[in-house]
Write an enzyme that holds these catalytic residues in place. Structure first.
Site, PDB file in Angstrom:
ATOM      1  N   GLN A 232      52.594  63.453 -18.379  1.00  0.00           N
ATOM      2  CA  GLN A 232      53.680  63.373 -19.347  1.00  0.00           C
ATOM      3  C   GLN A 232      54.967  62.904 -18.673  1.00  0.00           C
ATOM      4  OE1 GLN A 232      52.232  67.565 -20.982  1.00  0.00           O
ATOM      5  NE2 GLN A 232      54.127  67.009 -21.990  1.00  0.00           N
ATOM      6  N   PHE A 263      50.081  68.860 -23.892  1.00  0.00           N
ATOM      7  CA  PHE A 263      50.579  70.153 -24.378  1.00  0.00           C
ATOM      8  C   PHE A 263      51.515  70.834 -23.392  1.00  0.00           C
ATOM      9  CE2 PHE A 263      46.259  69.566 -26.234  1.00  0.00           C
ATOM     10  CZ  PHE A 263      46.664  69.321 -27.535  1.00  0.00           C
ATOM     11  N   ARG A 345      64.671  79.493 -22.255  1.00  0.00           N
ATOM     12  CA  ARG A 345      64.331  79.180 -23.647  1.00  0.00           C
ATOM     13  C   ARG A 345      63.802  80.420 -24.372  1.00  0.00           C
ATOM     14  NH1 ARG A 345      63.606  74.593 -27.248  1.00  0.00           N
ATOM     15  NH2 ARG A 345      64.545  73.176 -25.746  1.00  0.00           N
ATOM     16  N   ARG A 377      53.624  73.865 -24.902  1.00  0.00           N
ATOM     17  CA  ARG A 377      54.132  73.773 -26.284  1.00  0.00           C
ATOM     18  C   ARG A 377      55.016  74.949 -26.700  1.00  0.00           C
ATOM     19  NH1 ARG A 377      49.956  71.243 -30.690  1.00  0.00           N
ATOM     20  NH2 ARG A 377      51.466  69.977 -31.799  1.00  0.00           N
ATOM     21  N   GLU A 778      56.594  70.739 -31.133  1.00  0.00           N
ATOM     22  CA  GLU A 778      56.422  72.142 -30.760  1.00  0.00           C
ATOM     23  C   GLU A 778      56.734  73.161 -31.858  1.00  0.00           C
ATOM     24  OE1 GLU A 778      59.122  71.179 -27.476  1.00  0.00           O
ATOM     25  OE2 GLU A 778      57.916  72.537 -26.272  1.00  0.00           O
TER      26      GLU A 778
HETATM   27  N1  MTE Z   1      50.005  66.771 -29.954  1.00  0.00           N
HETATM   28  C1  MTE Z   1      48.855  66.339 -29.400  1.00  0.00           C
HETATM   29  N2  MTE Z   1      47.920  65.814 -30.202  1.00  0.00           N
HETATM   30  N3  MTE Z   1      48.632  66.429 -28.062  1.00  0.00           N
HETATM   31  C2  MTE Z   1      49.559  66.980 -27.216  1.00  0.00           C
HETATM   32  O1  MTE Z   1      49.340  67.057 -26.006  1.00  0.00           O
HETATM   33  N4  MTE Z   1      51.781  68.046 -27.014  1.00  0.00           N
HETATM   34  C3  MTE Z   1      52.810  68.823 -27.694  1.00  0.00           C
HETATM   35  C4  MTE Z   1      53.250  68.118 -28.970  1.00  0.00           C
HETATM   36  N5  MTE Z   1      52.137  67.709 -29.750  1.00  0.00           N
HETATM   37  C5  MTE Z   1      50.780  67.468 -27.783  1.00  0.00           C
HETATM   38  C6  MTE Z   1      50.962  67.311 -29.178  1.00  0.00           C
HETATM   39  C7  MTE Z   1      53.992  69.083 -26.875  1.00  0.00           C
HETATM   40  S1  MTE Z   1      53.951  70.357 -25.779  1.00  0.00           S
HETATM   41  C8  MTE Z   1      55.137  68.351 -27.003  1.00  0.00           C
HETATM   42  S2  MTE Z   1      56.531  68.727 -26.115  1.00  0.00           S
HETATM   43  C9  MTE Z   1      55.211  67.203 -27.909  1.00  0.00           C
HETATM   44  O2  MTE Z   1      53.989  66.960 -28.599  1.00  0.00           O
HETATM   45  C10 MTE Z   1      55.596  65.976 -27.077  1.00  0.00           C
HETATM   46  O3  MTE Z   1      55.616  64.825 -27.825  1.00  0.00           O
HETATM   47  P1  MTE Z   1      56.848  64.392 -28.752  1.00  0.00           P
HETATM   48  O4  MTE Z   1      58.104  64.729 -28.035  1.00  0.00           O
HETATM   49  O5  MTE Z   1      56.644  62.957 -28.927  1.00  0.00           O
HETATM   50  O6  MTE Z   1      56.694  65.176 -30.016  1.00  0.00           O
HETATM   51 MO1  MOS Z   2      56.013  70.216 -24.322  1.00  0.00          MO
HETATM   52  S1  MOS Z   2      55.710  72.109 -23.593  1.00  0.00           S
HETATM   53  O1  MOS Z   2      57.717  70.333 -24.012  1.00  0.00           O
HETATM   54  O2  MOS Z   2      55.417  69.280 -23.029  1.00  0.00           O
END
Ligand code: MTE
Ligand code: MOS
Length: 836
Positions: A232, A263, A345, A377, A778
């Site tokens: 990430q 995640f 947080r 998450r 999240e």
């Molecule tokens: N959705 C999927 N399908 N797979 C993932 O790994 N990660 C989550 C969320 N949704 C995740 C997910 C987490 S921890 C975060 S911080 C956000 O997606 C990151 O992506 P975004 O900032 O584009 O929403």
């Molecule tokens: Mo999401 S825990 O901020 O990668």
């Protein structure tokens, strides 16, 4: 004269807002809209590739003929000093090409992402089972793994610290304790008519991304490395690889097309693999792949922090909080990693949606001899929010009220005639119970309305009565119901991370290439940002090709995390588009003898709408000419107009002073609420989710289909954390649940029989985010808390809803039974007291 397109100055939100109004309702609109712009339901850009197996992940990439494979030997003890290492038979294994230890690291040994504490390979002190000591490079992974087992390592075994309680007792911390204070909590607690205490152990969570940690590294001719990493945070991988090799950042290129889930588990945890692979690649001059087995991944990499939380809360006769002492203690594992920000947080979110009044929130960063826990998450938020919800439930039981009533009374911004305002009277600005304990004003709070709507659509009160009836007539099976809200702060709390870059090219056939600093992990980021570009140029979505995230295209990126991927990269991409469009419009005006004001983009065309006879604002007639976008791009190219641009964005308004614990760490809050109904077998402790209704606020949705998918997935993941997913370590610090046989993530059969998921309508973000949308990744994770609370509700029926027994998480059958026993015991004592 009103210009159609202004370049937004980075500072001016007003400009952005004006631009938005200009681009949204195009001046000249054809009845047909181009396909796939924002607001439309579009499927994930790789949906078909995901299901047909055509999507390429790092491990699917073609292998090089001389590629090496890695297996790592880790510590056998949670806390020990290495006395001696003998790797002779490891080296002698047929097929083993090289073995490295810490002495082979040319540059930095410590690869801690923020603070030190994470040696890439251990020299002497081992601090968790599985901590990497040496790495074997062999012709196949099987050979490497078999060779690892031949190592002879002697240890001086030391006493490990394995629980938060022990760490608290010994003040054994990875970072200093921090606190947030408002008003006089001690006084309020002493004076209030009601006061209760409670505690909870909140267990951690394995990320269980479908694709495990993996990287593939190729030495370059310049002494650098090309790194494919399932990460990430490509920029951090780039930086740490450069540091361990002692080379400059411009020699390391990191690329990632997609992850099979992250995640949070691939924010910092991907880098160690890349560093180890790079050290081997550097030493041997050969390409190297390092893919962890599922068991290694579960044992060696960080997880969600387990927390131990306590509260002491005072409240009036209506259940409105008057004061509180709150403690959140995160089990950080052996090193700081991201724990400072994660526990922060949790502290910010221990109020969840409720006005805490006089309060002291203390956050500890406990050190234990387990793997270093990391982002997951919600990033500590869920572990704080669940404490807020515990307090609401317990206050309700104490007063014999419905928990929903108590929740509503404590919401931010709800005024009560009998309570005088106490805090925040600064500069004439009176705190109307809408300021958080860290000083941020809760603006544009949609929760009171949102909850009311959900209360109605889910028929909360009608079902409450039905459930009471059911429970009265059912001796062992009990139903429970709970509505819990979420208020989640959006922004990295570390300010500098709130920036992003993008790169957009328009080619001469009218096709568009998009790249930005965000990474795709299944959340639909690439699609959403492509929709933004489609919107800006008013072209079909399939005109736009998104390419892999690459540190050579967009540099110095932040991790894709904190749910801010779309907020940041969407804006950066839009900025790049606006710059290109500005040049195009200028050229079109000259080329077609029109005013810039006359030019617009609509349905895959450039439109020139000349006012033929205009007198002081009075348009008499308009001559319209439509040029296909591709044709126009060709003209612009011939006219030597730049058709490529970078874009940049930084989040406005945010500031935070950690020393005083005051500021505005979040640009805005994302909200939602869920109502869950469960059925609990009080003889076996088993529980089943029957129905869930969700109403969630994503502002003006960029893609309702993707947003709903995120909400459903997050809710189920949150439910899994709180019900079936149990991490268990033995008293030596060995993780016992190290595979899917013992660690149970929710399966499709665990989804509720009835699952109603809706987006809050007509509530664009009041802050100037990308097209007024709100982050979604999240926040809905915490909607899963309603399941846990509903299970407690079912159990509370055993004591006429007057007692809230402690129930740790996850609410496994054992855990539920303990809570059932405690509740029955309480009811028995209460009945005895009444007789006496
Ligand atoms: N959705 C999927 N399908 N797979 C993932 O790994 N990660 C989550 C969320 N949704 C995740 C997910 C987490 S921890 C975060 S911080 C956000 O997606 C990151 O992506 P975004 O900032 O584009 O929403
Ligand atoms: Mo999401 S825990 O901020 O990668």
């Amino acid at each position: 004269m009103r210009k159609l397109i202004d370049l937004p100055s980075q500072e001016s939100e007003k400009t952005l807002d004006k631009n938005e109004q200009k681009t949204r309702p195009a001046k000249v609109k054809s009845p047909v809209k181009s396909k796939g712009q924002t607001g439309q339901n579009m499927k994930h850009e790789s949906a078909e590739k995901h299901v047909t197996g055509k999507a390429v992940y790092v491990d699917d990439m073609p292998e090089y003929p001389n590629q090496l494979h890695i297996a790592v030997g880790g510590s056998a003890h949670a806390h020990a000093k290495i006395k001696s290492i003998d790797l002779t038979s490891v080296r002698e294994t047929l097929g083993v090409v090289d073995v490295i230890t810490v002495h082979d690291v040319p540059g930095h040994v410590d690869i801690g992402p923020v603070f030190s504490g994470d040696p890439v390979l251990v020299e002497e002190l081992c601090e968790y089972i599985g901590q990497p000591i040496f790495a074997v490079a062999a012709d196949t992974m099987e050979i490497a793994k078999a060779a690892v087992a031949k190592a002879k390592i002697e240890y001086d075994v030391l006493e490990p610290t394995l629980t938060v309680e022990k760490a608290l007792e010994d003040k054994f911390f990875v970072r200093p304790t921090h606190q947030l204070v408002r008003g006089d909590a001690a006084k309020a607690l002493a004076e209030a008519p009601n006061r209760i205490q409670g505690q909870q152990h909140v267990n951690g969570q394995e990320h269980f991304y479908l694709e495990g940690q993996v990287c593939s590294v190729l030495p370059t001719e310049d002494g650098g490395m090309k790194v494919y990493s399932s990460t990430q945070h490509p920029t951090e991988v780039q930086k740490l690889v450069a540091e361990v090799l002692d080379i400059s950042l411009n020699k390391v290129q990191v690329e990632i097309r997609r992850m099979g889930g992250g995640f949070g588990g691939k924010e910092t945890q991907a880098a160690p693999l890349a560093c180890i692979a790079a050290i081997v690649a550097n030493k041997t001059g050969r390409p190297v792949k390092y893919r962890m087995s599922r068991t290694d991944d579960m044992v060696m990499t960080g997880k969600r922090h387990p927390f131990f939380n306590t509260y002491d809360v005072a409240f009036d006769e209506q259940g409105i909080m008057m004061g509180s002492n709150i403690m959140v203690a995160g089990n950080c594992g052996n090193s700081p990693d991201l724990s400072d920000a994660i526990v922060d947080r949790a502290m910010f979110h221990s109020d969840n949606a409720y006005y805490l009044n006089n309060t002291k929130v203390v956050g500890h960063r406990c050190k234990t001899h387990t793997t270093s826990n990391t982002a997951y998450r919600g990033f500590g938020g869920p572990q704080g929010v669940i404490l807020g919800e515990l307090m609401m439930d317990d206050i309700a039981r104490h007063l014999g009220e419905d928990p929903l009533t108590i929740r509503k009374r404590n919401l931010y911004g709800i005024k009560h005639d009998h309570i005088k305002v106490e805090h925040g009277e600064k500069k004439g600005q009176v705190d109307e119970r809408n300021q958080t304990h860290y000083g941020q004003i809760v603006e544009n709070n949609v929760l009171p309305e949102l909850i009311e709507e959900l209360e109605t659509t889910s028929e909360y009160w009608k079902r409450r009565e039905e459930i009471k009836q059911f429970n009265a007539n059912s001796p062992f099976l009990k139903k429970g119901l709970s509505l819990t809200p979420v208020k989640f702060g959006i922004s990295f709390t570390v300010q500098f991370l709130n920036q992003a870059g993008a790169l957009v090219h328009v080619y001469t056939d009218g096709s568009i290439h998009l790249n930005h600093g965000g990474t795709e992990m299944g959340q639909g980021l690439f699609l959403k940002v492509a929709q933004v570009v489609a919107e800006e140029f008013q072209v079909d979505l399939d005109t736009i090709q998104v390419s892999a995230t690459n540190t050579e295209k967009v540099p110095n990126t932040s991790p894709t995390a904190a749910s801010s991927g779309t907020d940041l990269n969407g804006m950066a991409a839009r900025d790049a588009c606006l710059r290109i469009k500005a040049g195009m419009v200028k050229f079109a005006a000259e080329h077609y003898g029109a005013q810039e004001d006359d030019i617009s983009f609509d349905n895959n065309h450039l439109v020139i709408a000349k006012k033929l006879d205009s007198k002081k604002g009075e348009d008499l007639s308009i001559e319209e000419q439509r040029v296909p976008f591709a044709d126009f791009v060709q003209q612009a190219y011939m006219g030597r107009v730049p058709l490529s641009s970078t874009g940049f964005y930084k989040t406005p308004k945010i500031h935070y002073d950690r020393a005083s614990g005051q500021g505005r760490p979040f640009y805005y809050y994302a909200n939602g609420a869920s109502v869950s109904e469960v059925l609990v077998d009080t003889l076996t402790g088993e529980s089943r989710l029957v129905r869930t209704d969700i109403l969630h606020d994503v502002g003006r949705s960029l893609n309702p289909a993707i947003d709903k998918g995120q909400i459903e997935g997050a809710f189920i993941q949150g439910m899994g954390w709180l019900t079936t997913e149990e991490l268990k370590w033995n008293d030596q610090g060995r993780l016992l649940t190290s595979g899917p046989a013992t660690y149970k993530i929710p399966a499709v059969g665990d989804t509720p029989f009835e699952f109603n998921v809706n987006l809050l309508e007509d509530k664009p973000n009041r802050e100037e985010t990308i097209y007024r949308s709100k982050a979604v990744g999240e926040p809905p994770f915490m909607l899963g808390i309603s399941v846990w609370s509903a299970i407690r509700d079912a159990i509370a029926s055993l004591a006429d809803y007057k007692y809230g027994a402690q129930m740790d998480t996850p609410a496994t059958p054992e855990c539920v039974l303990r809570s059932v026993q405690a509740t029955k015991e309480h009811a028995r004592k209460a009945a005895q007291e009444q007789k006496a």
